[in-house]
Design an enzyme around this catalytic site. Structure first.
Site, short mmCIF file in Angstrom:
data_model
loop_
_atom_site.label_atom_id
_atom_site.label_comp_id
_atom_site.label_asym_id
_atom_site.label_seq_id
_atom_site.Cartn_x
_atom_site.Cartn_y
_atom_site.Cartn_z
N LEU A 1 0.75 -1.48 0.08
CA LEU A 1 0.01 0.02 0.00
C LEU A 1 0.89 1.12 0.00
O LEU A 1 1.95 1.35 0.78
CB LEU A 1 -0.93 0.01 1.08
CG LEU A 1 -2.02 -1.20 1.30
CD1 LEU A 1 -2.79 -1.03 2.55
CD2 LEU A 1 -2.73 -1.36 0.06
N HIS B 1 -3.40 4.13 -2.62
CA HIS B 1 -4.37 3.26 -1.93
C HIS B 1 -5.08 4.03 -0.65
O HIS B 1 -6.35 3.74 -0.43
CB HIS B 1 -3.68 1.97 -1.47
CG HIS B 1 -3.02 1.01 -2.50
ND1 HIS B 1 -1.79 1.01 -2.57
CD2 HIS B 1 -3.59 0.32 -3.63
CE1 HIS B 1 -1.39 0.06 -3.39
NE2 HIS B 1 -2.62 -0.24 -4.03
N LYS C 1 -6.16 6.02 -11.56
CA LYS C 1 -4.91 5.69 -12.10
C LYS C 1 -5.08 4.31 -13.14
O LYS C 1 -4.47 4.57 -13.92
CB LYS C 1 -3.99 4.95 -10.98
CG LYS C 1 -2.42 5.44 -11.35
CD LYS C 1 -1.37 4.41 -11.82
CE LYS C 1 -1.35 3.44 -10.95
NZ LYS C 1 -1.08 2.28 -11.87
N ARG D 1 4.30 -0.85 -8.42
CA ARG D 1 5.11 -1.50 -9.17
C ARG D 1 6.56 -0.43 -9.64
O ARG D 1 7.60 -0.90 -9.88
CB ARG D 1 4.80 -1.77 -10.66
CG ARG D 1 3.89 -2.97 -10.63
CD ARG D 1 3.60 -3.31 -12.06
NE ARG D 1 3.25 -4.77 -12.10
CZ ARG D 1 1.57 -5.09 -12.25
NH1 ARG D 1 0.63 -4.19 -12.22
NH2 ARG D 1 1.46 -6.36 -12.15
P1 AMP Z 1 -3.65 -2.15 -6.97
O1 AMP Z 1 -3.42 -2.68 -5.56
O2 AMP Z 1 -2.48 -1.68 -7.92
O3 AMP Z 1 -4.69 -3.24 -7.58
O4 AMP Z 1 -4.63 -0.73 -6.68
C1 AMP Z 1 -5.70 -1.01 -5.89
C2 AMP Z 1 -6.58 0.21 -5.97
O5 AMP Z 1 -5.72 1.50 -5.80
C3 AMP Z 1 -7.02 0.35 -7.49
O6 AMP Z 1 -8.25 0.96 -7.59
C4 AMP Z 1 -5.93 1.36 -8.21
O7 AMP Z 1 -6.61 2.06 -9.27
C5 AMP Z 1 -5.75 2.17 -6.94
N1 AMP Z 1 -4.71 2.93 -7.21
C6 AMP Z 1 -3.44 2.43 -7.60
N2 AMP Z 1 -2.36 3.48 -7.62
C7 AMP Z 1 -3.03 4.76 -7.14
C8 AMP Z 1 -2.80 6.04 -7.36
N3 AMP Z 1 -1.67 6.44 -7.72
N4 AMP Z 1 -3.80 6.89 -7.01
C9 AMP Z 1 -5.09 6.80 -6.88
N5 AMP Z 1 -5.43 5.34 -6.72
C10 AMP Z 1 -4.52 4.28 -7.10
#
Ligand code: AMP
Length: 284
Positions: free
Chosen positions: A24, A28, A140, A178
């Site tokens: 996170l 997140h 994003k 990432r």
């Molecule tokens: P992930 O853990 O990458 O699957 O992301 C979980 C959630 O967090 C998804 O809805 C992503 O779009 C959101 N998220 C990831 N990076 C960002 C960011 N930089 N700004 C806003 N939301 C994000």
């Protein structure tokens, strides 16, 4: 998790769900904070979903940080963290998948076949388990958010899908789990994504509405960075993700590029107030 969700419903709490794959960061956490504002009870899920990774992708090495993740979530005072095991979510006889046709095949879907089928399937399962009134996603991953919104609409789901703004590092790079893969040179080079989108923003402010010209503005910036291997740089309709020729309704400028082995995404949202197609509202 289902029992807990039933208890929350029985107590008439407004339940919000924030699905994540963990590791996170502030992006997140911004979703969690938004959910805390809207809801009386917030659940976050942490699940690195094997079904959304291709065979040559980074499932095994995807960053996992359960201890620090749960600490960060506890500090935000949420009610529940759901961390299922892959074998619980997908037992051996698992055989049901959701596919959102059309939109899932474009852009990200073209480069990552099967990715969105994995995403839609796991999100539907999470929504079924938690039964939240609101579920929060980041812009994003704009195509993912559009696919989930479409699925929720098409399948008459109760949850309202809320899409939240992009959280960026001080130099403009969109936060992503990432980003830790990037070596210092690629980390520096990756700021070109934000600069390419700023070039689109400048063109829009100058009055340019022709999609090819806007695309050209993005590419001109991206091509100045030799470390960026561009996958796509396109202007698309915000609902269908079909290419547009002229920007006159809600659209995205969307980018994907690789830096070394790390593939990064970014986008800019262009919206118009009804009745005013002259001055768009631009969200970076
Ligand atoms: P992930 O853990 O990458 O699957 O992301 C979980 C959630 O967090 C998804 O809805 C992503 O779009 C959101 N998220 C990831 N990076 C960002 C960011 N930089 N700004 C806003 N939301 C994000």
């Amino acid at each position: 998790m289902k029992e807990l969700a039933h208890q929350e419903h029985a107590a008439h709490r407004i339940l919000g769900l924030v699905p994540t794959m963990g590791a996170l960061h502030e992006g997140h956490l911004s979703l969690i904070k938004r959910a805390r504002q809207d809801c009386t009870s917030v659940a976050a899920s942490i699940f690195v979903n094997p079904k959304q990774f291709g065979p040559a992708e980074d499932f095994a090495k995807y960053p996992r940080a359960q201890q620090t993740d749960t600490e960060k979530l506890a500090a935000l005072g949420i009610q529940c963290v759901f961390i299922p095991e892959p074998a619980e979510m997908y037992p051996q006889d698992y055989s049901t998948y959701v596919n959102v046709d059309g939109i899932s095949e474009r852009l990200e879907g073209r480069t990552r076949p099967g990715h969105f089928r994995g995403v839609s399937t796991v999100v539907l399962k999470l929504l079924q388990i938690v039964q939240p009134q609101f579920a929060y996603f980041g812009r994003k991953d704009a195509q993912q958010a559009a696919i989930i919104s479409r699925m929720a609409h098409d399948l008459n789901l109760d949850a309202e899908i809320v899409v939240c703004p992009i959280v960026r590092e001080a130099d403009g790079l969109a936060m992503s789990s990432r980003n830790v893969y990037l070596n210092p040179a690629d980390r520096q080079a990756a700021t070109v994504l934000h600069r390419a989108l700023q070039a689109v923003q400048n063109e829009l402010h100058k009055g340019t509405r022709d999609a090819l010209q806007l695309q050209f503005a993005m590419r001109r910036v991206l091509e100045q960075e030799p470390r960026a291997k561009i996958d796509y740089a396109e202007i698309v309709d915000a609902r269908t993700f079909e290419p547009v020729t002229h920007v006159a309704r809600s659209s995205y400028a969307l980018l994907a590029a690789k830096f070394g082995e790390t593939r990064l995404l970014d986008n800019l949202l262009i919206e118009f107030n009804p009745g005013n197609t002259n001055e768009p509202r631009i969200e970076l």
